[in-house]
Every structure is written in structure tokens, then in C-alpha cells.
Design a protein around this motif. Structure first.
Motif, PDB file in Angstrom:
ATOM      1  N   UNK A 119      -0.031  -3.468   1.311  1.00 28.67           N
ATOM      2  CA  UNK A 119      -1.001  -3.845   2.388  1.00 28.67           C
ATOM      3  C   UNK A 119      -1.761  -5.190   2.396  1.00 28.67           C
ATOM      4  N   UNK A 120      -1.463  -6.141   1.354  1.00 28.16           N
ATOM      5  CA  UNK A 120      -2.057  -7.302   1.203  1.00 28.16           C
ATOM      6  C   UNK A 120      -1.530  -8.102   0.226  1.00 28.16           C
ATOM      7  N   UNK A 121      -1.712  -9.554   0.273  1.00 27.26           N
ATOM      8  CA  UNK A 121      -1.030 -10.416  -0.553  1.00 27.26           C
ATOM      9  C   UNK A 121      -1.695  -9.957  -2.010  1.00 27.26           C
ATOM     10  N   UNK A 122      -2.919  -9.488  -2.163  1.00 30.25           N
ATOM     11  CA  UNK A 122      -3.485  -9.036  -3.564  1.00 30.25           C
ATOM     12  C   UNK A 122      -2.844  -8.018  -4.072  1.00 30.25           C
ATOM     13  N   UNK A 123      -2.566  -6.758  -3.224  1.00 26.56           N
ATOM     14  CA  UNK A 123      -1.758  -5.798  -3.747  1.00 26.56           C
ATOM     15  C   UNK A 123      -0.257  -5.987  -4.018  1.00 26.56           C
ATOM     16  N   UNK A 124       0.336  -6.868  -3.287  1.00 25.26           N
ATOM     17  CA  UNK A 124       1.804  -7.602  -3.534  1.00 25.26           C
ATOM     18  C   UNK A 124       1.754  -8.312  -4.989  1.00 25.26           C
ATOM     19  N   UNK A 125       0.829  -8.846  -5.257  1.00 28.55           N
ATOM     20  CA  UNK A 125       0.863  -9.458  -6.596  1.00 28.55           C
ATOM     21  C   UNK A 125       0.574  -8.528  -7.803  1.00 28.55           C
ATOM     22  N   UNK A 126      -0.126  -7.313  -7.337  1.00 27.23           N
ATOM     23  CA  UNK A 126      -0.307  -6.654  -8.510  1.00 27.23           C
ATOM     24  C   UNK A 126       0.915  -5.770  -8.877  1.00 27.23           C
ATOM     25  N   UNK A 127       1.760  -5.325  -7.831  1.00 25.63           N
ATOM     26  CA  UNK A 127       2.971  -4.766  -8.006  1.00 25.63           C
ATOM     27  C   UNK A 127       3.932  -5.348  -8.795  1.00 25.63           C
ATOM     28  N   UNK A 128       3.664  -6.725  -8.871  1.00 24.48           N
ATOM     29  CA  UNK A 128       4.657  -7.457  -9.702  1.00 24.48           C
ATOM     30  C   UNK A 128       4.443  -7.479 -11.156  1.00 24.48           C
ATOM     31  N   UNK A 129       3.318  -7.024 -11.564  1.00 25.98           N
ATOM     32  CA  UNK A 129       2.890  -7.043 -13.016  1.00 25.98           C
ATOM     33  C   UNK A 129       3.794  -6.051 -13.714  1.00 25.98           C
ATOM     34  N   UNK A 130       3.950  -6.029 -14.927  1.00 30.81           N
ATOM     35  CA  UNK A 130       4.656  -4.725 -15.913  1.00 30.81           C
ATOM     36  C   UNK A 130       3.658  -3.773 -15.548  1.00 30.81           C
ATOM     37  N   UNK A 131       4.423  -2.449 -15.529  1.00 29.20           N
ATOM     38  CA  UNK A 131       3.626  -1.159 -15.469  1.00 29.20           C
ATOM     39  C   UNK A 131       2.556  -1.092 -16.217  1.00 29.20           C
ATOM     40  N   UNK A 132       2.485  -1.434 -17.351  1.00 30.02           N
ATOM     41  CA  UNK A 132       1.458  -1.346 -18.395  1.00 30.02           C
ATOM     42  C   UNK A 132       0.185  -1.971 -17.914  1.00 30.02           C
ATOM     43  N   UNK A 133       0.343  -3.407 -17.257  1.00 26.65           N
ATOM     44  CA  UNK A 133      -0.570  -3.967 -16.722  1.00 26.65           C
ATOM     45  C   UNK A 133      -1.344  -3.484 -15.711  1.00 26.65           C
ATOM     46  N   UNK A 134      -0.460  -2.748 -14.829  1.00 27.99           N
ATOM     47  CA  UNK A 134      -1.010  -2.153 -13.845  1.00 27.99           C
ATOM     48  C   UNK A 134      -1.771  -0.881 -14.208  1.00 27.99           C
TER      49      UNK A 134
END
Length: 447
Positions: free
Chosen positions: A302-317
């Protein structure tokens, strides 16, 4: 005795796909006196689990509210079981306007204080003193009466994609919020106006109509069976549909088309669109409207912030989500200042586009693997092959609750890190994808 689910949503989806059985999605409700809701709940689970029923059902001392799906072959056995329960005998079943085999993936039957969270103290008024029920034809006629006020008793994200022409659409997130707002807004019309109300399947209006009669409204009417039954009658009796757009539903479909009118916009770019989705960032899961172009460019976020989050490794998320209590936000968190084109409150009756009807055909496929990871910068998805094999040039389907069903052809791939043409059980395979892969996604080979 099994009284709970033993399969995950993903495992159940795979079994449904492999079975090839068509399923029916339907709903019903009934107010009744249930002495022991827990025992009633358990008996339903035992019987319905055997009939492969999946869905979300609430049981309380005041009755039952059910949205579910089941194999079409088991429909009459299911109906026969309902007829053994006195207050459910011959009950009307609202069959969904549009069917989807994956509308529900678990059987969840919960005991609640109420079957609808209305926030009302039932002891303070006569809940049986309900409004007059109207069928589709009479409802249409009353809509034409200038002395009528029609009210939508659903939430803002429901009415945004579809509503009756001329309806008051409260800017609320829950049913309980709408009652005092509407009472205040219409307090001067208790004696001389027709109060005409509707909701999805009729259950919210059952209590709301009694509440408004208690509050002094003289002429209270409600749509029998809600939007779902209205649509059935409109088609059966060849009537004009006064409802325009989509009917939002609380299952995997997130909506069923009633008319070809699109009255809402993509919340990100403003294009005509009425397809709801949930943000792919599990820490957000915002419910919003997103067109296919934005879905591809924003990877279902829904946003640039969320787009950035999903690019992190799953453990970081997972670390970012740890300790954060989201609660049940799937259908409530429908607003954000990131959604430029979100509309609620007073809504237009003017269509801005016409929907094209998708051509649906059952595709024969076999499950061969599951999603592992997605590398957004490279646009590469990774899968584990669990059975069978995958070859370069194969047509595949990637399917999941958020991803939907995406079909494409594998042109080139890497197997266990090296270029390869064939992947078999146990292999890790990667190839380019224009969308994000999730752990819940399944990989199918088209036969």
C-alpha cells in the motif's frame, strides 16, 4: 473426536485444487434460543467437517451467523442436516452471486456473546419488533418514493465499491458505529419518512430495524435477504438492479460483481477499479483498492514504506512484527493517509467505468512445489520442488491467498543455483517473476 482444524489454509487449498470438485459459497443466519452454544458449536463442527464444509461461523445464545463453502455434491446432505435442527429447518440459504472454490480455506466455528457485534443492550428493547421485510420488486418501488430515505448499514469499504442509488452511506468501520450516527442524522424524520435499510445478507438489518422502531421511527423497512437475495430476485424476475457495482464479501473473494458499473478508484493511482486487496506487508495488511498496474509496480503493497519492508529477509520482517498486536485488522483497517484516492461518506452514484467480464475455464494442473522467497530488486522468485518435476518451457500457475492465481511460462530457470532445464523433488528453483512470491504460495504445473 476432531473439533478443530488439522490442516493449514495452504494445505487445504492444495487439496481443493487437486480434488477438482466445484464448491458452493453460501450464507445464512437465524436468531434462536440456544441453551448451550458450546455444545451446539461442537456438534456442528463434527458433522460439517465430514461434509467438507469450510467457513466462518459464529454461534451465540441468540442464534447463528454462517458464511461457508462446501462441495456442490454435498449440498443436499448439508441441507438435510440443517433440517434436523428445528430453528434451521427450511431456512433460506443465500447462495453467492459469484462462486470461487477457494472462498474459504478453514472451518472456523466460534462461540461469541452475539452473532453480530452491534453494541446494543437487547434487554432494553423488543428485538422481535422488526421492520417490514421487502422483496426486490417492492424494495425498488419504495426506492422511487420521494418520501423514502434509504440507508446502507455496512462499513465504508463495503459501500465504496457498491451501493444502492441514493443511499446514505455512513463513514464507519463497524456496524455498531452506524446506529447512533444514523439516529442523529434522521431524528427529524421519525414520523413522516420511510426508513429503508439494507446490508449484505440481511442480518445487520434484523437488529437495526428493531432498534430504530424502538427509537420512535414509525415506518421502518428492510431488504429481505440483503443484497445477495436481492440480486437473485432481480435476475429471476428480470428487474432493474438499483444496486450498482460490487457487493463486498468477507471471504477470499473480497467481492462479487452485481452490475458492470465501476464506481470506485484505485486508491494509489486513481484509475477506475473496485478490486480489494490486503497489503503484502504482514505487519500492515491494510485493506485497500488496487489496480493490476499498481499491484505489479508496488508488489501488492500500500505504500513505499511497506514496499521497502517486504524486500527485507523474512527473519527481519518477523523481527519488526514481533510484539506488535495487530488484532483483527483485515477488514477494519481500511483507511490510511497513504491512500490518495480513498473515498468514504458521501459517495457518487455515477459509474466511472464498465467492468469487463473475465472468461473463466477450469485448468487441469498438478501441485509440484511451494514458494520460498522473492528477490524484488532482481525480480526473481524461489521455489522448492516437492513432487514431480518442472522443465523450462512448462506452463505454471502460482497461487496463494494474497497472490491470487497467476499463470505464466517458465522460459529460463536456475536449479540449485546453476542454470538448468529440469528440476525434480528436493531442488530449489529460481526464475524471473513480475510479482512477489510468498511462503503461502503454491506452484502448479499446467497439464
Amino acid at each position: 473426536m476432531q473439533l478443530y482444524n488439522t490442516l493449514s489454509a495452504e494445505e487445504r487449498a492444495a487439496l481443493i485444487e487437486e480434488s477438482g470438485k466445484q464448491r458452493l459459497t453460501l450464507s445464512f443466519y437465524a436468531y434462536a434460543n440456544i441453551e448451550d452454544p458450546q455444545a451446539f458449536r461442537d456438534s456442528l463442527f463434527v458433522t460439517w467437517n465430514k461434509l467438507e464444509v469450510l467457513g466462518r461461523i459464529y454461534v451465540a445464545k441468540e442464534g447463528i451467523n454462517a458464511q461457508l463453502s462446501l462441495p456442490a455434491d454435498n449440498f443436499y446432505a448439508f441441507k438435510d442436516h440443517l433440517d434436523t435442527i428445528p430453528f434451521l429447518k427450511d431456512i433460506r440459504l443465500n447462495v453467492a452471486v459469484e462462486q470461487d472454490d477457494l472462498s474459504f480455506l478453514k472451518l472456523t466455528i466460534k462461540v461469541r456473546n452475539k452473532i453480530v457485534a452491534d453494541g446494543l443492550d437487547d434487554a432494553t428493547f423488543d428485538v422481535t419488533n422488526k421492520g417490514v421485510h421487502l422483496g426486490a420488486n417492492d424494495f425498488n418501488k419504495m426506492l422511487e418514493d420521494p418520501n423514502t430515505i434509504v440507508v446502507d448499514f455496512r462499513n465504508h469499504y463495503e459501500s465504496e465499491v457498491g451501493h444502492f442509488k441514493g443511499a446514505i452511506t455512513p463513514d464507519v468501520e463497524t456496524f455498531r458505529e452506524s446506529l447512533p450516527i444514523i439516529e442523529e442524522q434522521l431524528q427529524d424524520y421519525k414520523e413522516d419518512k420511510n426508513l429503508l435499510m439494507y446490508c449484505t445478507g440481511g442480518i445487520r438489518c434484523e437488529k437495526a430495524s428493531a432498534f430504530f422502531r424502538h427509537k420512535g421511527f414509525k415506518n421502518v423497512y428492510q431488504l429481505e435477504g440483503g443484497i445477495i437475495e436481492y440480486t437473485r430476485q432481480v435476475k429471476e424476475e428480470n428487474l432493474e438492479s438499483k444496486f450498482i457495482g460490487k457487493n463486498f464479501v468477507f471471504d477470499g473473494r473480497l467481492g462479487e460483481r452485481i452490475t458492470d458499473d465501476i464506481i470506485s478508484q484505485c486508491h494509489q493511482c486513481g484509475k477506475p477499479c473496485d478490486n480489494h486487496t490486503n497489503c503484502a506487508n504482514e505487519a500492515c495488511h491494510l485493506l485497500f483498492i488496487q489496480c493490476d498496474d499498481c499491484k505489479a509496480s508496488m508488489h501488492n503493497t500500500c505504500s513505499a514504506e511497506c514496499l521497502e519492508v517486504i524486500q527485507l529477509p523474512e527473519e527481519e520482517q518477523k523481527a519488526l512484527r514481533r510484539g506488535v498486536n495487530k488484532g483483527n485488522m483485515i477488514f477494519r483497517k481500511g483507511k490510511s493517509d497513504k491512500l490518495t484516492y480513498k473515498h468514504s461518506g458521501v459517495l457518487s452514484d455515477t459509474p466511472i467505468a464498465t467492468a469487463t467480464k473475465p472468461v473463466r475455464a477450469r485448468i487441469r494442473k498438478t501441485l509440484i512445489g511451494k514458494g520460498e522467497h522473492y528477490y524484488p530488486k532482481a525480480g526473481v522468485g524461489q521455489f522448492t520442488i516437492e513432487q514431480g518435476e518442472l522443465k523450462a518451457g512448462d506452463k505454471i500457475i502460482i497461487s496463494g491467498p494474497t497472490t491470487g492465481e497467476q499463470q505464466l511460462t517458465v522460459e529460463n530457470m536456475r536449479v540449485n543455483g546453476n542454470e538448468g532445464a529440469v528440476a525434480t523433488a528436493g531442488d530449489k528453483v529460481t526464475f524471473n517473476l513480475p510479482f512477489r512470491v510468498r511462503l503461502s504460495d503454491k506452484l502448479y504445473r499446467v497439464l
